[in-house]
Scaffold this motif. Structure first.
Motif, mmCIF file in Angstrom:
data_model
loop_
_atom_site.group_PDB
_atom_site.id
_atom_site.type_symbol
_atom_site.label_atom_id
_atom_site.label_comp_id
_atom_site.label_asym_id
_atom_site.label_seq_id
_atom_site.Cartn_x
_atom_site.Cartn_y
_atom_site.Cartn_z
ATOM 1 N N ARG A 86 -0.768 -50.817 114.543
ATOM 2 C CA ARG A 86 -1.306 -49.514 114.182
ATOM 3 C C ARG A 86 -0.510 -48.402 114.844
ATOM 4 O O ARG A 86 -0.315 -48.396 116.062
ATOM 5 C CB ARG A 86 -2.784 -49.421 114.611
ATOM 6 N N VAL A 87 -0.085 -47.453 114.022
ATOM 7 C CA VAL A 87 0.661 -46.283 114.494
ATOM 8 C C VAL A 87 0.026 -45.053 113.854
ATOM 9 O O VAL A 87 -0.114 -44.985 112.628
ATOM 10 C CB VAL A 87 2.151 -46.359 114.126
ATOM 11 N N MET A 88 -0.328 -44.088 114.675
ATOM 12 C CA MET A 88 -0.963 -42.866 114.186
ATOM 13 C C MET A 88 -0.094 -41.654 114.503
ATOM 14 O O MET A 88 0.527 -41.587 115.566
ATOM 15 C CB MET A 88 -2.339 -42.698 114.848
ATOM 16 N N CYS A 89 -0.047 -40.712 113.567
ATOM 17 C CA CYS A 89 0.672 -39.449 113.790
ATOM 18 C C CYS A 89 -0.227 -38.309 113.326
ATOM 19 O O CYS A 89 -0.972 -38.446 112.365
ATOM 20 C CB CYS A 89 2.000 -39.432 113.050
ATOM 21 N N TRP A 90 -0.128 -37.159 114.017
ATOM 22 C CA TRP A 90 -1.156 -36.132 113.790
ATOM 23 C C TRP A 90 -0.654 -34.723 113.570
ATOM 24 O O TRP A 90 -1.453 -33.831 113.295
ATOM 25 C CB TRP A 90 -2.139 -36.133 114.947
ATOM 26 N N LEU A 91 0.617 -34.456 113.653
ATOM 27 C CA LEU A 91 1.073 -33.070 113.523
ATOM 28 C C LEU A 91 1.836 -32.910 112.206
ATOM 29 O O LEU A 91 3.030 -33.222 112.125
ATOM 30 C CB LEU A 91 1.953 -32.684 114.718
ATOM 31 N N TRP A 92 1.124 -32.431 111.190
ATOM 32 C CA TRP A 92 1.680 -32.332 109.839
ATOM 33 C C TRP A 92 1.830 -30.870 109.422
ATOM 34 O O TRP A 92 1.056 -30.005 109.840
ATOM 35 C CB TRP A 92 0.761 -33.039 108.843
ATOM 36 N N THR A 93 2.817 -30.639 108.579
ATOM 37 C CA THR A 93 2.983 -29.342 107.935
ATOM 38 C C THR A 93 3.108 -29.588 106.433
ATOM 39 O O THR A 93 3.432 -30.702 106.002
ATOM 40 C CB THR A 93 4.234 -28.613 108.454
ATOM 41 N N PRO A 94 2.839 -28.576 105.619
ATOM 42 C CA PRO A 94 2.887 -28.766 104.164
ATOM 43 C C PRO A 94 4.225 -29.338 103.708
ATOM 44 O O PRO A 94 5.295 -28.948 104.187
ATOM 45 C CB PRO A 94 2.656 -27.352 103.626
ATOM 46 N N GLY A 95 4.150 -30.284 102.779
ATOM 47 C CA GLY A 95 5.339 -30.932 102.253
ATOM 48 C C GLY A 95 5.859 -32.056 103.119
ATOM 49 O O GLY A 95 6.936 -32.593 102.867
ATOM 50 N N GLY A 96 5.097 -32.421 104.144
ATOM 51 C CA GLY A 96 5.525 -33.485 105.055
ATOM 52 C C GLY A 96 5.701 -34.818 104.340
ATOM 53 O O GLY A 96 5.284 -34.983 103.184
ATOM 54 N N PRO A 97 6.267 -35.791 105.009
ATOM 55 C CA PRO A 97 6.580 -37.067 104.355
ATOM 56 C C PRO A 97 5.354 -37.958 104.187
ATOM 57 O O PRO A 97 5.263 -39.058 104.749
ATOM 58 C CB PRO A 97 7.611 -37.684 105.299
ATOM 59 N N TRP A 98 4.371 -37.494 103.397
ATOM 60 C CA TRP A 98 3.141 -38.264 103.199
ATOM 61 C C TRP A 98 3.417 -39.613 102.533
ATOM 62 O O TRP A 98 2.858 -40.635 102.942
ATOM 63 C CB TRP A 98 2.158 -37.468 102.354
ATOM 64 N N ARG A 99 4.255 -39.576 101.499
ATOM 65 C CA ARG A 99 4.500 -40.820 100.766
ATOM 66 C C ARG A 99 5.140 -41.856 101.685
ATOM 67 O O ARG A 99 4.737 -43.024 101.698
ATOM 68 C CB ARG A 99 5.388 -40.541 99.551
ATOM 69 N N GLU A 100 6.142 -41.442 102.456
ATOM 70 C CA GLU A 100 6.798 -42.381 103.373
ATOM 71 C C GLU A 100 5.810 -42.922 104.403
ATOM 72 O O GLU A 100 5.851 -44.095 104.779
ATOM 73 C CB GLU A 100 7.960 -41.691 104.075
ATOM 74 N N ALA A 101 4.898 -42.048 104.845
ATOM 75 C CA ALA A 101 3.906 -42.477 105.828
ATOM 76 C C ALA A 101 2.958 -43.514 105.249
ATOM 77 O O ALA A 101 2.603 -44.500 105.911
ATOM 78 C CB ALA A 101 3.125 -41.266 106.333
ATOM 79 N N ILE A 102 2.543 -43.304 104.012
ATOM 80 C CA ILE A 102 1.653 -44.270 103.370
ATOM 81 C C ILE A 102 2.371 -45.605 103.180
ATOM 82 O O ILE A 102 1.821 -46.678 103.468
ATOM 83 C CB ILE A 102 1.163 -43.713 102.017
ATOM 84 N N GLU A 103 3.610 -45.538 102.721
ATOM 85 C CA GLU A 103 4.368 -46.772 102.501
ATOM 86 C C GLU A 103 4.645 -47.514 103.801
ATOM 87 O O GLU A 103 4.785 -48.739 103.810
ATOM 88 C CB GLU A 103 5.674 -46.449 101.781
ATOM 89 N N ALA A 104 4.704 -46.785 104.906
ATOM 90 C CA ALA A 104 4.936 -47.404 106.215
ATOM 91 C C ALA A 104 3.626 -47.827 106.882
ATOM 92 O O ALA A 104 3.647 -48.313 108.017
ATOM 93 C CB ALA A 104 5.689 -46.431 107.127
ATOM 94 N N ASP A 105 2.497 -47.661 106.198
ATOM 95 C CA ASP A 105 1.191 -48.072 106.701
ATOM 96 C C ASP A 105 0.831 -47.359 108.002
ATOM 97 O O ASP A 105 0.330 -47.959 108.954
ATOM 98 C CB ASP A 105 1.140 -49.598 106.899
ATOM 99 N N LEU A 106 1.099 -46.058 108.043
ATOM 100 C CA LEU A 106 0.725 -45.248 109.194
ATOM 101 C C LEU A 106 -0.692 -44.704 109.020
ATOM 102 O O LEU A 106 -1.156 -44.505 107.895
ATOM 103 C CB LEU A 106 1.685 -44.068 109.355
#
Length: 385
Positions: A86-106
Motif C-alpha cells: 500500500r502506497v498513499m499520496c495526498w498532494l494533488w493539483t488539477p490535471g495530476g496523473p490520476w490515471r497513472e496512479a490508478i494503474e499503479a494501485d495507489l
C-alpha cells in the motif's frame, strides 16, 4: 540524487551516512508505540533527505504496512523501483496523473469535488476502480474538506461513485496542527471533529479500511489518536518531532543520518584576521582556521553562521563567520588536525557530535528542515543494508 550502496573506496568531500539498521529499529519501536494500528512510513521529500527507495525498502522490511508520499510523482517512483504494498499520496493539483496512479494501485487523497471528479474521469478511462481516501479538515486549515455541507457533499458524491464502481473509499483521514505541543487545546478539538466527521461518513454508508489522524508526535504521545493507522514521518528517521515532547532516546529512537565532510585546509593566521564574507568574525588572537567544504548549496543553513556546531578532532567547534555557498570556516584555537580530517556536522550524538536538533537550534528552525534540506551534491552512503 547520488546514491552509493556501499562506502566508497576513496574519501568523499562530504557524505550523508544513512544507517538502515537504525531506521528498521525505529520502525519496530514505533509499531510498539501503536500496537493496535498499522504503521505508515512517510517517505516524502526523498525520505526527509535520507533517500526514498532505500528507506522505503528498509521500512517495509521492518513491518511498515503502508508507505506515504506527498506527491503522486513520489509515489509512482516507488512503484517504478519495485516497492509493493500500500502506497498513499495526498498532494494533488488539477490535471495530476490520476490515471497513472490508478494503474499503479495507489491510494489517492481527495479533499474536494474537483479532485473527485478528476479521479472518477480517470477511473472511467482506465476501467479500474480508484482507491480513494477522503481527507477532512478538522482544524489545520490546509488541505482537506471543511466540515458541514462541504463534507456532506463530498461523502455523498463519493458514495455515488463507489456504487457506480468507479472507486473504493479506502480511508477517512485528517492531520493535526499542534500534536507536537502537548496540551494544546486544538488537539482535543481536532479529535472531536474527526470523530464527528468519520461518524457522519460511516452513517451514510462509507466503510473505510483505515481511519487515521496520528502523525509522529501523536503516535508517540496520544494513544487515543491511533485509530487504524498511524503515519510516522520524522520519527522513522530517529529525529524527535519536537524538543518539547522529548529527545529521540526518550522514545527509543536513533537518528539515521550522520553528515560529515573532509577538512579541505588547515592554516595558521594572526590576530585580527577577518574570516569569511563581511568579516563578521575576526580572530581574537593567533590561531588556526579549518575549512569545511560544505555550504548552503549543500543545505547547510546560512542562518547558523557564527553558531553552527561541528565535531573536529574530538572537540566541538563553532562556525566562524558566515556560511558561504560551498564552504565555511571554524576557528580551531591552535589545533592542527590536518587536511582530510573528519568534520562531523551532526549524527546520533554517540561520539559527542552535534545532532540535527543542535543545528536546528543554531539556525532558529526545526530538525525536519535540517535533514530534509541536505542537497544533491552530498552522496547518501547506505550502511547496514
Amino acid at each position: 540524487m547520488s546514491e552509493t550502496a556501499t562506502p566508497p573506496s576513496a574519501p568523499l568531500r562530504a557524505r550523508a551516512e544513512i544507517d538502515l539498521a537504525a531506521l528498521r529499529a525505529n520502525v519496530r519501536t514505533l509499531r510498539a508505540h501503536a500496537p493496535g494500528a498499522a504503521l505508515m512510513a512517510v517517505v516524502k521529500s526523498d525520505a526527509y533527505g535520507h533517500g526514498a527507495v532505500a528507506c522505503a525498502r528498509a521500512a517495509v522490511e521492518a513491518g511498515a504496512g503502508w508507505l506515504g508520499t506527498a506527491t503522486p510523482e513520489e509515489a509512482l517512483a516507488l512503484r517504478a523501483a519495485g516497492l509493493p504494498g500500500r502506497v498513499m499520496c495526498w498532494l494533488w493539483t488539477p490535471g495530476g496523473p490520476w490515471r497513472e496512479a490508478i494503474e499503479a494501485d495507489l491510494d489517492v487523497s481527495v479533499s474536494g469535488l474537483w479532485a473527485l471528479d478528476e479521479v472518477c474521469e480517470a477511473a472511467r478511462a482506465t476501467g479500474l476502480p480508484a482507491r480513494v481516501q477522503l481527507k477532512a479538515d478538522t482544524g489545520l486549515g490546509r488541505n482537506g474538506c471543511q466540515p458541514g455541507e462541504d463534507w456532506h457533499a463530498l461523502v455523498g458524491r463519493a458514495l455515488r461513485a463507489e456504487h457506480e464502481g468507479l472507486l473504493r473509499v479506502t480511508g477517512l483521514w485528517s492531520h493535526f496542527a499542534c500534536a507536537d505541543e502537548p496540551g494544546h487545546p486544538s488537539i482535543t478539538a481536532q479529535l472531536t471533529r474527526f470523530r464527528e466527521m468519520v461518524a457522519y461518513a460511516e452513517g451514510e454508508g462509507v466503510r473505510p479500511e483505515v481511519r487515521h489522524i496520528a502523525n509522529s508526535p501523536a503516535t508517540l504521545t496520544l494513544p487515543e489518536a491511533h485509530f487504524d493507522l498511524v503515519r510516522t514521518g520524522i520519527a522513522v528517521y530517529g529525529v524527535s518531532p519536537s524538543p518539547e515532547i522529548g529527545h529521540p532516546a526518550d522514545f527509543g529512537l536513533r537518528p539515521v543520518m550522520t553528515l560529515s565532510a573532509s577538512m579541505a585546509l588547515v592554516k595558521r593566521v594572526p590576530e585580527g584576521h577577518g574570516v569569511s564574507y563581511g568579516h563578521h568574525y575576526v580572530t581574537p588572537g593567533g590561531t588556526t582556521l579549518g575549512l569545511v567544504p560544505v555550504g548552503y548549496a549543500d543545505g547547510i543553513p546560512r542562518h547558523a553562521s557564527g553558531s553552527g556546531p561541528v565535531l573536529i578532532d574530538g572537540k566541538w567547534r563553532t562556525v566562524a563567520g558566515r556560511i558561504a555557498m560551498d564552504q565555511f570556516v571554524v576557528d580551531l584555537g591552535g589545533d592542527e588536525p590536518g587536511a582530510g580530517a573528519e568534520a562531523v556536522l551532526f549524527g546520533p550524538g554517540d561520539r559527542g557530535e552535534p545532532t540535527a536538533e543542535d543545528w536546528a537550534q543554531a539556525a532558529g528552525t526545526i530538525a525536519y528542515e535540517i535533514v530534509t534540506r541536505i542537497g544533491t551534491r552530498v552522496p547518501r552512503v547506505y550502511v547496514n543494508e
